[in-house]
Design an enzyme around this catalytic site. Sequence first.
Site, mmCIF file in Angstrom:
data_model
loop_
_atom_site.group_PDB
_atom_site.id
_atom_site.type_symbol
_atom_site.label_atom_id
_atom_site.label_comp_id
_atom_site.label_asym_id
_atom_site.label_seq_id
_atom_site.Cartn_x
_atom_site.Cartn_y
_atom_site.Cartn_z
ATOM 1 N N ASP A 1 0.722 -1.224 0.127
ATOM 2 C CA ASP A 1 -0.231 -0.069 -0.215
ATOM 3 C C ASP A 1 0.897 1.122 0.367
ATOM 4 O OD1 ASP A 1 -2.986 1.605 0.169
ATOM 5 O OD2 ASP A 1 -1.931 1.660 2.450
ATOM 6 N N GLU B 1 1.180 -0.451 -5.188
ATOM 7 C CA GLU B 1 0.340 0.431 -5.775
ATOM 8 C C GLU B 1 1.212 1.276 -6.187
ATOM 9 O OE1 GLU B 1 -3.344 3.201 -3.461
ATOM 10 O OE2 GLU B 1 -1.531 2.839 -2.625
HETATM 11 C C1 NOJ Z 1 -4.457 3.477 -0.743
HETATM 12 C C2 NOJ Z 1 -6.151 1.940 -0.637
HETATM 13 O O1 NOJ Z 1 -5.686 1.134 -1.929
HETATM 14 C C3 NOJ Z 1 -6.511 2.729 0.466
HETATM 15 O O2 NOJ Z 1 -7.786 2.302 0.692
HETATM 16 C C4 NOJ Z 1 -6.344 3.683 1.470
HETATM 17 O O3 NOJ Z 1 -7.272 4.549 1.806
HETATM 18 C C5 NOJ Z 1 -4.795 4.433 1.782
HETATM 19 N N1 NOJ Z 1 -3.706 3.548 0.867
HETATM 20 C C6 NOJ Z 1 -4.295 4.898 2.801
HETATM 21 O O4 NOJ Z 1 -3.879 3.381 3.372
#
Ligand code: NOJ
Length: 575
Positions: free
Chosen positions: A242, A302
């Site tokens: 993440d 991500e």
């Molecule tokens: C990316 C995640 O996909 C999202 O859902 C989240 O709110 C943020 N990172 C913070 O962790």
Amino acid sequence: MQGMFSWILVAAFLRLLPLAATAQTTSKATTAKGAASKTTDAEGHQWWQHAVFYEIYPRSFADSNNDGIGDLKGITSKLDYLKDLGVDAIWISPCFPSPQVDFGYDVSDYENIDPMYGTLADFDNLASEAKKRGIHIILDFVVNHSSDQHKWFLDSKSSRTSEHRDWYVWRDGKGPGQPPNNWTSIFGGSAWTLDATTNQYYYHFFYPQQPDLNWRNPKVKDAMYDVARWWFKRGASGFRLDAVDTLFEDPNLHDDPILPGKNAFGDPIEEYKYNSKLPEVHDVLRGLRKVTDEYNGVLIGETWTVDIKELNKYYGEGNNELQLPMDFLFTTVNKLSPADFRKQIAAVDSASGWPTFVISNHDIVRSYDRYGDGLHNDQIAKLMAGLYLTLRGTPLMYYGEEIGMKTTPPTRKEDVKDPIGRIGWPTEKGRDGERTPMQWDESENGGFSKTAPWLPVPATAKTYNVADESKDPESVLNFYKKLLQLRHTNRALLDGKYVPLNENDQNVVTYLRSYKDQAVVVSLNMSGAEQKVNLELSKHGFSSAKSLLATGKSAAAGDVVTLEPYGVFIGQLSK
Ligand code: NOJ
């Protein structure tokens, strides 16, 4: 479009802006319990290159104990469905203990399961049942921040000299009532919150309840690598990392440049120049990759990259960082534009690592609505499947995409569950719309739960659900199943080169996937009118195309493919 802050705009803000069904040579690595056995095919492909990944938002997938929230036992009960669909790996969004401020992306214990989702024993059972079916489990590793209720942070904020003080980012304010610099949180307001006990500010790129970990502290690095090992030993095959872009901040705290305008939260728009994509992130990723390689695992990132140059950095030199950095650039093509898709596909195809394709996730308006015109959404859903599931690379599906689930955002502020939707209402309605419960059948609550679910089940569940669509040969679901089956068994679709054809066509995207002396042609009509495409097969050494999968009346005769509106034609070429 649902505030469209939904991570597509975020992308713009950031830095300003069964294992493959093919013949395998298998060497078993002496890895721990659940980690994948070392399996590469004759050409050295890793298991994750041929796998189809599927994201599960655990709150919304299947509720086994009827409390209105999905859980791990629910996921286990659906493994046969996933296997039958053609899924090889499931990425489960965070299911660890959490106060649920950001629905699990605020982790208060990295090595446990939140009681709302079950227990570690439930995870072990899920892992072993998944393994029996050849399905890998990918966990969501929230590396940038923890919850403010994590024991590390509770200790960190207890005093300036506590053991974990330096595990987070603490700074003095600029002056009374003034945060250390101008950085804003992507979820609204300052990125700094004053802690009254120690009279210093801590940094959080997301909510104040999500303090950023200080990755400059080697102890943080060691502790987080140990978390990865712990889950690998327990049966995970990898992680979706993440928010990797924001692991590091400029230690000198330079102010970020301000761009014109305000965001949905009324804050000035900032170029995250000094708190995103700092080069130090790559040291961390190289280290984590070493850990991952011990278990033959996979790292998905991500990664909100703005171009292929940035994407390449995440693969690392010699591919020693992320195997699958997500290419969100693909999700920024928000209209059925052959030219834009061609450009994006060619770009990703030229990347230094194996491509990853994503069209929907829990932060993005579903593809069904992004591309759908309101009249032909089902055909368009098949068209999009025909695109991202036939490209060279690993596709990452999002639950419900395969049945044509619609984004259903709340209509009243008081119903919003996602905090950013309450803060940013009505410009930003939050991400509830793409997180509604999976639609299993037409019973009350879509067969998801016997209790009212945490988010309402969209009205479309009456007709768009797994049970009904399984019976309808023309359903979106059956199209996905056929396509995934084809993908798993067709060598050209698995490994073939991407060769664009008819690049000036304004309506149809056509390409070959060419593998040794074989080739498959994919032709996708992105318009609402019938189209004819001349494949000029002889130029490529072929004479005819035999249909492998096509929608409606789309078909080939000699060199010419006739496509119905939004039609798909996939054909095997012969000499
Ligand atoms: C990316 C995640 O996909 C999202 O859902 C989240 O709110 C943020 N990172 C913070 O962790």
